[in-house]
Design an enzyme around this catalytic site. Structure first.
Site, mmCIF file in Angstrom:
data_model
loop_
_atom_site.group_PDB
_atom_site.id
_atom_site.type_symbol
_atom_site.label_atom_id
_atom_site.label_comp_id
_atom_site.label_asym_id
_atom_site.label_seq_id
_atom_site.Cartn_x
_atom_site.Cartn_y
_atom_site.Cartn_z
ATOM 1 N N LYS A 87 0.854 -1.192 0.000
ATOM 2 C CA LYS A 87 0.000 0.000 0.000
ATOM 3 C C LYS A 87 0.891 1.242 0.000
ATOM 4 C CE LYS A 87 -4.278 1.162 2.388
ATOM 5 N NZ LYS A 87 -4.951 1.053 3.684
HETATM 6 C C1 E4P Z 1 -8.093 2.258 3.645
HETATM 7 O O1 E4P Z 1 -7.496 1.293 3.220
HETATM 8 C C2 E4P Z 1 -7.916 2.837 4.953
HETATM 9 O O2 E4P Z 1 -7.220 1.907 5.749
HETATM 10 C C3 E4P Z 1 -9.194 3.108 5.688
HETATM 11 O O3 E4P Z 1 -10.314 2.669 4.947
HETATM 12 C C4 E4P Z 1 -9.321 4.490 6.234
HETATM 13 O O4 E4P Z 1 -10.529 4.574 6.937
HETATM 14 P P1 E4P Z 1 -10.845 5.730 8.000
HETATM 15 O O5 E4P Z 1 -11.123 6.983 7.264
HETATM 16 O O6 E4P Z 1 -12.065 5.224 8.718
HETATM 17 O O7 E4P Z 1 -9.638 5.835 8.880
#
Ligand code: E4P
Length: 218
Positions: A87
């Site tokens: 990622k």
């Molecule tokens: C995406 O891969 C992120 O890990 C995640 O969905 C972020 O979510 P949040 O805005 O609830 O922190």
């Protein structure tokens, strides 16, 4: 639409996997910190544990923000298991790193995406997944689902093969809306997945079926 769970909590990952509908996992540095996982060794070991639970893709995020740091970190992560997806944040160095990983056969998830322009850049770099943050867009009173619709339309017109992974999901309604908008994947907290089960008419209907069955058996 594939279902990923957005957590680094092993019990929650197991619970979702037990439902028989889980296709993968996404994590991020905040989610790892929430589980108290710190230090390179522990972080790598934790990703390995997640990959042992889930057969599908597991997104592991780089911490480095410069190109060469992302490359060496991403290679380390990718060597942990076949289902690791590196990622990478949507930055100049991030896009460059995604392009490098694509050329070297390493799957990627471009994270922190908030605009259609960013979605085009990630697709051009060959990202495997693109993560637009639906909930965080909603938080600033824009429309996160509209962003998914816009990206779905652009990717279809252009024939981009990057999978659109609706992220930052906050409710069961978001999941339904992401499906309707044409997202390829949705990543959500366990609570949102479980929320999809709920309907009072199911509870009432089941109670009535069981009651009638009992009566007839008398
Ligand atoms: C995406 O891969 C992120 O890990 C995640 O969905 C972020 O979510 P949040 O805005 O609830 O922190």
């Amino acid at each position: 639409m594939k279902f990923f769970i957005d957590t680094a909590n092993l019990d929650q990952i197991k619970e979702a996997a037990d439902l028989g509908i889980l296709d993968g996992v996404t994590t991020n540095p905040s989610l790892m910190a929430k589980e108290g996982i710190t230090g390179d060794k522990n972080i790598l070991a934790h990703y390995k544990k997640i990959c042992e639970i889930v057969e599908g893709d597991v997104s592991a995020e780089v911490i480095a923000t410069d190109f060469s740091g992302m490359i060496s970190e991403g290679k380390k992560l990718a060597s942990l298991a076949e289902n690791i997806v590196v990622k990478v944040p949507m930055t100049r160095d991030g896009v460059k790193a995604i392009s490098y990983f694509t050329d070297h056969g390493i799957n990627t998830n471009c994270t922190l995406v908030f605009s259609a322009g960013q979605a085009i850049l990630a697709a051009k770099a060959g990202a495997t997944y693109l993560s637009p943050f639906v909930g965080r867009v909603d938080d600033v009173t824009w429309d996160g689902i509209k962003l998914i619709e816009e990206i779905v339309s652009i990717y279809s017109i252009q024939g981009y093969i990057t999978e659109i992974l609706a992220a930052s999901i906050r409710s069961p309604l978001h999941i339904v809306q992401a499906a309707k908008a044409g997202a390829d994947v949705v990543t959500c907290p366990l609570s949102s997945i479980l929320g999809l089960f709920n309907h009072p008419l199911t509870d009432i209907g089941l109670a009535k079926f069981l009651e009638d069955h009992k009566k007839a058996a008398k």
